[in-house]
Design an enzyme around this catalytic site. Structure first.
Site, mmCIF file in Angstrom:
data_model
loop_
_atom_site.group_PDB
_atom_site.id
_atom_site.type_symbol
_atom_site.label_atom_id
_atom_site.label_comp_id
_atom_site.label_asym_id
_atom_site.label_seq_id
_atom_site.Cartn_x
_atom_site.Cartn_y
_atom_site.Cartn_z
ATOM 1 N N TYR A 296 15.376 42.819 19.575
ATOM 2 C CA TYR A 296 16.346 41.770 19.901
ATOM 3 C C TYR A 296 16.393 40.719 18.797
ATOM 4 O O TYR A 296 17.470 40.348 18.326
ATOM 5 C CB TYR A 296 15.981 41.134 21.237
ATOM 6 C CG TYR A 296 16.949 40.068 21.693
ATOM 7 C CD1 TYR A 296 18.183 40.418 22.242
ATOM 8 C CD2 TYR A 296 16.644 38.712 21.582
ATOM 9 C CE1 TYR A 296 19.082 39.451 22.662
ATOM 10 C CE2 TYR A 296 17.538 37.739 21.997
ATOM 11 C CZ TYR A 296 18.750 38.109 22.540
ATOM 12 O OH TYR A 296 19.638 37.146 22.950
ATOM 13 N N SER B 268 21.473 34.132 18.705
ATOM 14 C CA SER B 268 20.418 33.544 19.532
ATOM 15 C C SER B 268 19.462 32.813 18.609
ATOM 16 O O SER B 268 19.353 33.154 17.420
ATOM 17 C CB SER B 268 19.659 34.636 20.294
ATOM 18 O OG SER B 268 18.469 34.123 20.878
#
Length: 262
Positions: free
Chosen positions: A166, A150
């Site tokens: 995350y 990501s």
């Protein structure tokens, strides 16, 4: 004789395993690989969503099947790989996409939530890649592994997005990709990562409902990702068109990650 561009991107006769494949980015990538001729095995935790996704792929004339598994559990990971090979033959393409997130200020982030995110987003990727490589890719001296990271793994987030676990996990995926590519290149295995930006999905629904227009306006292309934007890069990394690319990450984010000071 060199191959044509159509031949280089052709995946006919190859098998792809995609985790987190029942919806969102995983299903989009499944379409890309299946449309190029690959047989596709989808995995996720929920059987109902997998059935719907496979029906969608089959309606598009893609040879698709499913196995329910939790990629946070080592026994499930091994079962998923072994059952895929038993049903579909050797795995040529592995897409590590299953993931979890957790939003909380760093000073209040629960340790158990940190462990949950890191276990699925990093440990799960390693265990599945290791098992598939040992059983299928290394013996045949060929394979493609695509890890989904990501743009959150490239640095911090805007203040309103408090997802320290995350971000950390996705940064680890980038380094994991590079390290694995260095080790397994001698086995004919290419390992690359995709770093998506903001795409509408079940995971991002809450954030995008509040900040979607703002995030789109910050992108040079002035838009969020859509249902086609990962397909081209996925196919490049999975096919012979990308046979000399390994250890790389590419952001698919409308240009957000190239902005400095923004």
């Amino acid at each position: 004789m060199t191959r044509t561009i159509q031949q280089l991107f052709d995946l006919e006769g190859r098998t792809a395993l995609i985790t987190g494949g029942s919806r969102g980015l995983g299903l989009q990538m499944a379409h890309a690989l299946g449309e190029a001729g690959a047989k596709v095995m989808l995995s996720a935790r929920k059987e109902g969503e997998l059935e719907e996704a496979v029906a969608e792929l089959q309606a598009a004339n893609i040879d698709a099947r499913w196995i329910a598994a939790d990629c946070a559990k080592e026994a499930d990971i091994h079962r998923l790989a072994d059952e895929t090979m038993a049903r579909m033959g050797d795995i040529d393409i592995l897409v590590n996409n299953a993931g979890a997130t957790w939003g909380a200020p760093a000073e209040e982030h629960p340790v158990e939530a940190w462990d949950k995110v890191m276990n699925l987003n990093v440990r799960g990727y390693f265990l599945l890649a290791q098992h598939v490589a040992r059983a299928s890719m290394i013996p045949r001296k060929r394979g493609r592994i695509i890890n989904i990271s990501s743009i959150a793994g490239l640095g911090g987030n805007p203040p309103e997005l408090r997802m320290v676990a995350y971000n950390t996990s996705k940064g680890a995926v980038v380094t994991f990709t590079q390290a694995l590519a260095c080790e397994w290149g001698r086995h004919g295995i290419n390992v690359n990562a995709i770093c998506p930006g903001f795409f509408p999905s079940k995971m991002t629904k809450g954030v995008l409902s509040e900040h979607g227009d703002e995030f789109a306006s910050h992108a040079p292309l002035n838009r969020l990702g859509d249902d086609e934007d990962l397909k081209g890069l996925t196919l490049l990394f999975a096919s012979d068109a990308g046979k000399h690319i390994t250890g790389q990450w590419v952001a698919v984010d409308g240009g957000v990650s190239v902005i400095t000071g923004g």
